[in-house]
Design a protein around this motif. Structure first.
Motif, PDB file in Angstrom:
ATOM      1  N   THR A 137       0.826  -1.202   0.000  1.00 40.59           N
ATOM      2  CA  THR A 137       0.000   0.000   0.000  1.00 40.59           C
ATOM      3  C   THR A 137       0.860   1.252   0.000  1.00 40.59           C
ATOM      4  O   THR A 137       2.024   1.220   0.419  1.00 40.59           O
ATOM      5  CB  THR A 137      -0.943   0.020   1.227  1.00 40.59           C
ATOM      6  OG1 THR A 137      -1.780   1.175   1.157  1.00 40.59           O
ATOM      7  CG2 THR A 137      -0.151   0.056   2.525  1.00 40.59           C
ATOM      8  N   SER A 139      -0.298   3.897   1.655  1.00 42.98           N
ATOM      9  CA  SER A 139      -0.695   4.651   2.843  1.00 42.98           C
ATOM     10  C   SER A 139      -1.355   3.763   3.882  1.00 42.98           C
ATOM     11  O   SER A 139      -2.097   2.846   3.547  1.00 42.98           O
ATOM     12  CB  SER A 139      -1.678   5.763   2.442  1.00 42.98           C
ATOM     13  OG  SER A 139      -2.204   6.418   3.577  1.00 42.98           O
ATOM     14  N   LEU A 140      -1.092   4.090   5.155  1.00 48.08           N
ATOM     15  CA  LEU A 140      -1.797   3.463   6.269  1.00 48.08           C
ATOM     16  C   LEU A 140      -2.721   4.461   6.951  1.00 48.08           C
ATOM     17  O   LEU A 140      -3.300   4.164   8.006  1.00 48.08           O
ATOM     18  CB  LEU A 140      -0.803   2.904   7.285  1.00 48.08           C
ATOM     19  CG  LEU A 140       0.026   1.700   6.855  1.00 48.08           C
ATOM     20  CD1 LEU A 140       0.959   1.265   7.984  1.00 48.08           C
ATOM     21  CD2 LEU A 140      -0.851   0.540   6.417  1.00 48.08           C
ATOM     22  N   GLY A 155      -5.867   3.535   4.348  1.00 50.42           N
ATOM     23  CA  GLY A 155      -5.465   2.769   5.522  1.00 50.42           C
ATOM     24  C   GLY A 155      -6.606   2.028   6.195  1.00 50.42           C
ATOM     25  O   GLY A 155      -6.395   0.971   6.798  1.00 50.42           O
ATOM     26  N   VAL A 158      -6.932  -1.149   4.361  1.00 49.54           N
ATOM     27  CA  VAL A 158      -5.788  -1.994   4.713  1.00 49.54           C
ATOM     28  C   VAL A 158      -6.073  -2.749   6.011  1.00 49.54           C
ATOM     29  O   VAL A 158      -5.843  -3.965   6.108  1.00 49.54           O
ATOM     30  CB  VAL A 158      -4.505  -1.147   4.853  1.00 49.54           C
ATOM     31  CG1 VAL A 158      -3.367  -1.985   5.463  1.00 49.54           C
ATOM     32  CG2 VAL A 158      -4.074  -0.592   3.498  1.00 49.54           C
ATOM     33  N   ASN A 171       3.635  -1.178   3.908  1.00 41.22           N
ATOM     34  CA  ASN A 171       3.386   0.216   3.573  1.00 41.22           C
ATOM     35  C   ASN A 171       4.640   0.837   2.954  1.00 41.22           C
ATOM     36  O   ASN A 171       5.747   0.652   3.447  1.00 41.22           O
ATOM     37  CB  ASN A 171       2.997   0.978   4.845  1.00 41.22           C
ATOM     38  CG  ASN A 171       2.807   2.453   4.596  1.00 41.22           C
ATOM     39  OD1 ASN A 171       2.324   2.868   3.540  1.00 41.22           O
ATOM     40  ND2 ASN A 171       3.169   3.268   5.574  1.00 41.22           N
ATOM     41  N   SER A 176       7.229   4.356   7.261  1.00 39.47           N
ATOM     42  CA  SER A 176       7.656   2.961   7.180  1.00 39.47           C
ATOM     43  C   SER A 176       9.145   2.834   6.867  1.00 39.47           C
ATOM     44  O   SER A 176       9.745   3.678   6.195  1.00 39.47           O
ATOM     45  CB  SER A 176       6.856   2.231   6.095  1.00 39.47           C
ATOM     46  OG  SER A 176       7.300   2.593   4.801  1.00 39.47           O
TER      47      SER A 176
END
Length: 244
Positions: A137, A139-140, A155, A158, A171, A176
């Motif tokens: 991904t 983005s979280l 997110g 996710v 991420n 990250s």
């Protein structure tokens, strides 16, 4: 010297340059320092470059790092040619791999909102994760503010997929280690020699600290009083006009 410099809140305040930002980047260019400008936005590099130029900050596209650039570096290093991308055409076009419906090796989660993706897409991602296909991904972030209200962000989806499958989704945005690690590879520099400059203690500074770089918190943008207590930066500056 080597630098990772946040864009929004550190270099730019909307469309305007922050105090000392233009002069700081000009100094880096003059000294021949290695640097990247970093953002969690998945707007295209060309859009970011134009924003910076309009604020009087002239940088090449190769100096801008966003989560899609980081994902592309991961795909290249892993020799992955085929992916399934959840996002708009503008975002899909930034991914340097073939976006296919079958035979993909990785699922890339970019944006759910603009194309109004729903149940079928989420179920498909769950099936992919359950079948051992890696999911990554950009983005979280669970939400962002839209017209003053909380709007569901990538997110949140996710977390749904992780909660159902028990599979961790990697991420490639700040804070990250994947993001910072790729930045270090692009700079071709040891982490201890990199100064990470940003206004957001929770992404820029904590990410830099965990990675092992020298974190510099600037009291601009998202900064609030006593944020430095929360993140223990290597150094704190009032603005980029100060010496690091």
């Amino acid at each position: 010297m080597n630098y990772l410099i946040d864009i929004d809140g550190t270099l730019l305040n909307g469309s305007e340059p922050m105090k000392g930002a233009k002069e700081f980047v000009e100094k880096l260019n003059k000294n021949g320092d290695k640097y990247l400008l970093m953002t969690n936005s998945i707007k295209s590099i060309e859009v970011q470059q134009k924003r910076l130029l309009q604020a009087g900050i002239n940088v090449s596209a190769q100096r801008i790092l966003n989560p899609i650039v980081a994902i592309n570096k991961y795909l290249l290093d892993s020799n992955i040619k085929k992916v399934k991308v959840v996002g708009t055409d503008l975002e899909i076009n930034q991914v340097k791999a073939s976006n296919v419906k079958e035979g993909y090796e990785v699922v890339v989660l970019l944006d759910f909102e603009k194309s109004n993706f729903g149940y079928d897409v989420i179920q498909g991602i769950v099936d992919d994760a359950e079948n051992g296909i890696k999911v990554v991904t950009a983005s979280l972030s669970p939400y962002y503010l839209k017209n003053g209200k909380k709007a569901v962000d990538t997110g949140s989806f996710v977390k749904v997929v992780e909660g159902i499958t028990g599979v961790k989704i990697d991420n490639y945005g700040k804070p990250s280690m994947a993001y910072f690690g790729i930045a270090g590879k692009i700079l071709d520099a040891e982490k201890e020699s990199i100064y990470v400059i940003g206004d957001d203690w929770s992404t820029d500074i904590l990410g830099a600290n965990e990675y092992g770089a020298k974190s510099v918190l600037v009291k601009t943008g998202k900064y609030k009083e006593n944020d430095e207590v929360k993140c223990n930066p290597f150094k704190t500056l009032e603005s980029l006009s100060e010496e690091i």
